[in-house]
Motif scaffolding. Structure first.
Motif, PDB file in Angstrom:
ATOM      1  N   LEU A 260       3.150 -26.594  14.746  1.00 24.86           N
ATOM      2  CA  LEU A 260       3.616 -27.966  14.608  1.00 24.86           C
ATOM      3  C   LEU A 260       5.092 -27.953  14.971  1.00 24.86           C
ATOM      4  O   LEU A 260       5.836 -27.087  14.492  1.00 24.86           O
ATOM      5  CB  LEU A 260       3.466 -28.463  13.169  1.00 24.86           C
ATOM      6  CG  LEU A 260       2.090 -28.354  12.524  1.00 24.86           C
ATOM      7  CD1 LEU A 260       2.183 -28.775  11.054  1.00 24.86           C
ATOM      8  CD2 LEU A 260       1.078 -29.199  13.264  1.00 24.86           C
ATOM      9  N   VAL A 261       5.526 -28.872  15.798  1.00 27.11           N
ATOM     10  CA  VAL A 261       6.941 -28.995  16.155  1.00 27.11           C
ATOM     11  C   VAL A 261       7.371 -30.375  15.649  1.00 27.11           C
ATOM     12  O   VAL A 261       7.017 -31.394  16.227  1.00 27.11           O
ATOM     13  CB  VAL A 261       7.165 -28.848  17.678  1.00 27.11           C
ATOM     14  CG1 VAL A 261       8.648 -28.952  18.000  1.00 27.11           C
ATOM     15  CG2 VAL A 261       6.569 -27.543  18.193  1.00 27.11           C
ATOM     16  N   ILE A 262       8.109 -30.369  14.549  1.00 26.88           N
ATOM     17  CA  ILE A 262       8.427 -31.605  13.832  1.00 26.88           C
ATOM     18  C   ILE A 262       9.945 -31.765  13.704  1.00 26.88           C
ATOM     19  O   ILE A 262      10.619 -30.883  13.183  1.00 26.88           O
ATOM     20  CB  ILE A 262       7.820 -31.581  12.408  1.00 26.88           C
ATOM     21  CG1 ILE A 262       6.352 -31.169  12.434  1.00 26.88           C
ATOM     22  CG2 ILE A 262       8.039 -32.892  11.692  1.00 26.88           C
ATOM     23  CD1 ILE A 262       5.429 -32.151  13.089  1.00 26.88           C
ATOM     24  N   GLU A 263      10.461 -32.902  14.142  1.00 26.60           N
ATOM     25  CA  GLU A 263      11.894 -33.183  13.980  1.00 26.60           C
ATOM     26  C   GLU A 263      12.195 -33.516  12.523  1.00 26.60           C
ATOM     27  O   GLU A 263      11.438 -34.236  11.870  1.00 26.60           O
ATOM     28  CB  GLU A 263      12.292 -34.364  14.857  1.00 26.60           C
ATOM     29  CG  GLU A 263      13.750 -34.735  14.742  1.00 26.60           C
ATOM     30  CD  GLU A 263      14.108 -35.954  15.561  1.00 26.60           C
ATOM     31  OE1 GLU A 263      15.150 -36.539  15.257  1.00 26.60           O
ATOM     32  OE2 GLU A 263      13.370 -36.323  16.483  1.00 26.60           O
TER      33      GLU A 263
ATOM     34  N   ASP B 297      -3.560 -22.647  23.466  1.00 23.87           N
ATOM     35  CA  ASP B 297      -3.129 -23.057  22.126  1.00 23.87           C
ATOM     36  C   ASP B 297      -2.906 -24.567  22.079  1.00 23.87           C
ATOM     37  O   ASP B 297      -2.371 -25.155  23.025  1.00 23.87           O
ATOM     38  CB  ASP B 297      -1.814 -22.373  21.736  1.00 23.87           C
ATOM     39  CG  ASP B 297      -1.982 -20.892  21.482  1.00 23.87           C
ATOM     40  OD1 ASP B 297      -3.074 -20.479  21.050  1.00 23.87           O
ATOM     41  OD2 ASP B 297      -1.010 -20.148  21.710  1.00 23.87           O
ATOM     42  N   LEU B 298      -3.292 -25.182  20.993  1.00 23.96           N
ATOM     43  CA  LEU B 298      -3.046 -26.596  20.773  1.00 23.96           C
ATOM     44  C   LEU B 298      -1.840 -26.728  19.854  1.00 23.96           C
ATOM     45  O   LEU B 298      -1.805 -26.135  18.768  1.00 23.96           O
ATOM     46  CB  LEU B 298      -4.282 -27.256  20.140  1.00 23.96           C
ATOM     47  CG  LEU B 298      -4.334 -28.772  20.155  1.00 23.96           C
ATOM     48  CD1 LEU B 298      -4.266 -29.320  21.583  1.00 23.96           C
ATOM     49  CD2 LEU B 298      -5.615 -29.249  19.487  1.00 23.96           C
ATOM     50  N   VAL B 299      -0.822 -27.470  20.313  1.00 29.49           N
ATOM     51  CA  VAL B 299       0.431 -27.636  19.574  1.00 29.49           C
ATOM     52  C   VAL B 299       0.639 -29.126  19.319  1.00 29.49           C
ATOM     53  O   VAL B 299       0.459 -29.941  20.218  1.00 29.49           O
ATOM     54  CB  VAL B 299       1.631 -27.064  20.373  1.00 29.49           C
ATOM     55  CG1 VAL B 299       2.934 -27.270  19.621  1.00 29.49           C
ATOM     56  CG2 VAL B 299       1.409 -25.599  20.701  1.00 29.49           C
ATOM     57  N   PHE B 300       1.023 -29.466  18.095  1.00 29.14           N
ATOM     58  CA  PHE B 300       1.320 -30.856  17.761  1.00 29.14           C
ATOM     59  C   PHE B 300       2.823 -31.047  17.754  1.00 29.14           C
ATOM     60  O   PHE B 300       3.553 -30.298  17.106  1.00 29.14           O
ATOM     61  CB  PHE B 300       0.751 -31.232  16.386  1.00 29.14           C
ATOM     62  CG  PHE B 300       1.032 -32.665  16.033  1.00 29.14           C
ATOM     63  CD1 PHE B 300       0.213 -33.671  16.502  1.00 29.14           C
ATOM     64  CD2 PHE B 300       2.122 -33.004  15.255  1.00 29.14           C
ATOM     65  CE1 PHE B 300       0.473 -34.997  16.201  1.00 29.14           C
ATOM     66  CE2 PHE B 300       2.392 -34.325  14.945  1.00 29.14           C
ATOM     67  CZ  PHE B 300       1.570 -35.327  15.418  1.00 29.14           C
TER      68      PHE B 300
ATOM     69  N   ALA C   3       6.123 -33.873  17.234  1.00 31.95           N
ATOM     70  CA  ALA C   3       6.624 -35.157  16.745  1.00 31.95           C
ATOM     71  C   ALA C   3       8.143 -35.040  16.723  1.00 31.95           C
ATOM     72  O   ALA C   3       8.738 -34.690  15.711  1.00 31.95           O
ATOM     73  CB  ALA C   3       6.077 -35.484  15.368  1.00 31.95           C
ATOM     74  N   ALA C   4       8.766 -35.281  17.881  1.00 30.69           N
ATOM     75  CA  ALA C   4      10.219 -35.074  17.975  1.00 30.69           C
ATOM     76  C   ALA C   4      10.842 -35.987  19.023  1.00 30.69           C
ATOM     77  O   ALA C   4      10.346 -36.086  20.139  1.00 30.69           O
ATOM     78  CB  ALA C   4      10.519 -33.627  18.320  1.00 30.69           C
ATOM     79  N   ARG C   5      11.919 -36.613  18.633  1.00 30.91           N
ATOM     80  CA  ARG C   5      12.774 -37.331  19.587  1.00 30.91           C
ATOM     81  C   ARG C   5      13.910 -36.419  20.036  1.00 30.91           C
ATOM     82  O   ARG C   5      14.312 -36.456  21.173  1.00 30.91           O
ATOM     83  CB  ARG C   5      13.346 -38.603  18.964  1.00 30.91           C
ATOM     84  CG  ARG C   5      12.319 -39.675  18.745  1.00 30.91           C
ATOM     85  CD  ARG C   5      13.000 -40.963  18.298  1.00 30.91           C
ATOM     86  NE  ARG C   5      12.026 -42.004  18.103  1.00 30.91           N
ATOM     87  CZ  ARG C   5      11.626 -42.841  19.065  1.00 30.91           C
ATOM     88  NH1 ARG C   5      12.124 -42.747  20.270  1.00 30.91           N
ATOM     89  NH2 ARG C   5      10.745 -43.766  18.808  1.00 30.91           N
ATOM     90  N   LYS C   6      14.425 -35.620  19.088  1.00 23.93           N
ATOM     91  CA  LYS C   6      15.491 -34.668  19.396  1.00 23.93           C
ATOM     92  C   LYS C   6      14.976 -33.262  19.071  1.00 23.93           C
ATOM     93  O   LYS C   6      15.116 -32.802  17.939  1.00 23.93           O
ATOM     94  CB  LYS C   6      16.747 -34.973  18.579  1.00 23.93           C
ATOM     95  CG  LYS C   6      17.376 -36.320  18.894  1.00 23.93           C
ATOM     96  CD  LYS C   6      18.694 -36.504  18.174  1.00 23.93           C
ATOM     97  CE  LYS C   6      18.439 -36.685  16.696  1.00 23.93           C
ATOM     98  NZ  LYS C   6      19.638 -36.944  15.918  1.00 23.93           N
ATOM     99  N   PRO C   7      14.364 -32.578  20.040  1.00 25.82           N
ATOM    100  CA  PRO C   7      13.807 -31.257  19.771  1.00 25.82           C
ATOM    101  C   PRO C   7      14.820 -30.252  19.236  1.00 25.82           C
ATOM    102  O   PRO C   7      14.452 -29.301  18.572  1.00 25.82           O
ATOM    103  CB  PRO C   7      13.252 -30.816  21.121  1.00 25.82           C
ATOM    104  CG  PRO C   7      13.004 -32.079  21.867  1.00 25.82           C
ATOM    105  CD  PRO C   7      14.081 -33.034  21.394  1.00 25.82           C
ATOM    106  N   ALA C   8      16.108 -30.465  19.474  1.00 25.54           N
ATOM    107  CA  ALA C   8      17.118 -29.558  18.933  1.00 25.54           C
ATOM    108  C   ALA C   8      17.129 -29.605  17.408  1.00 25.54           C
ATOM    109  O   ALA C   8      17.595 -28.680  16.754  1.00 25.54           O
ATOM    110  CB  ALA C   8      18.498 -29.907  19.481  1.00 25.54           C
ATOM    111  N   ASP C   9      16.595 -30.687  16.822  1.00 26.69           N
ATOM    112  CA  ASP C   9      16.505 -30.821  15.370  1.00 26.69           C
ATOM    113  C   ASP C   9      15.096 -30.536  14.866  1.00 26.69           C
ATOM    114  O   ASP C   9      14.731 -30.932  13.764  1.00 26.69           O
ATOM    115  CB  ASP C   9      16.912 -32.231  14.940  1.00 26.69           C
ATOM    116  CG  ASP C   9      18.398 -32.481  15.124  1.00 26.69           C
ATOM    117  OD1 ASP C   9      19.168 -31.508  15.144  1.00 26.69           O
ATOM    118  OD2 ASP C   9      18.786 -33.657  15.249  1.00 26.69           O
ATOM    119  N   ALA C  10      14.303 -29.862  15.678  1.00 31.23           N
ATOM    120  CA  ALA C  10      12.909 -29.626  15.309  1.00 31.23           C
ATOM    121  C   ALA C  10      12.723 -28.323  14.545  1.00 31.23           C
ATOM    122  O   ALA C  10      13.429 -27.341  14.766  1.00 31.23           O
ATOM    123  CB  ALA C  10      12.038 -29.614  16.557  1.00 31.23           C
ATOM    124  N   VAL C  11      11.744 -28.348  13.669  1.00 34.06           N
ATOM    125  CA  VAL C  11      11.288 -27.160  12.953  1.00 34.06           C
ATOM    126  C   VAL C  11       9.938 -26.793  13.560  1.00 34.06           C
ATOM    127  O   VAL C  11       9.088 -27.659  13.770  1.00 34.06           O
ATOM    128  CB  VAL C  11      11.141 -27.451  11.448  1.00 34.06           C
ATOM    129  CG1 VAL C  11      10.450 -26.310  10.734  1.00 34.06           C
ATOM    130  CG2 VAL C  11      12.504 -27.718  10.841  1.00 34.06           C
TER     131      VAL C  11
END
Length: 88
Positions: free
Chosen positions: A69-72, A43-46, A48-56
């Motif tokens: 997509l893992v986006i802060e 799987d290819l995952v994108f 964009a997070a500095r703090k993954p705990a705040d990621a969606v």
């Protein structure tokens, strides 16, 4: 990403501890930043997070360029609600 390719969204603070996989175009400095493309289990995952705990985590449909997509965001729970309302 077109909404037609979005299956859902979740706030998953535990994603910070998930292995990222190979980096065909990404940067991962633990505790600092995770950004770009990562391949894991085919799987290819994108990211964009500095703090993954705040990621969606946005799950995408088959055929989309990425599986997730893992986006802060500043307010992960509100973002999840917005995404879920938009695709309903």
């Amino acid at each position: 990403m077109p909404l037609t390719q979005v299956r859902g969204a979740t706030h998953d603070p535990g994603i910070a501890h998930e292995r990222k996989g190979a980096k065909p175009g990404g940067t991962h400095v633990p505790g600092i930043v995770t950004a770009g493309r990562f391949r894991r289990h085919g799987d290819l995952v994108f990211w964009a997070a500095r703090k993954p705990a705040d990621a969606v985590v946005i799950e995408l449909a088959e055929g989309a360029p990425y599986s997730r997509l893992v986006i802060e965001t500043a307010d992960p729970r509100a973002t999840v609600t917005l995404v879920e309302q938009a695709i309903a």
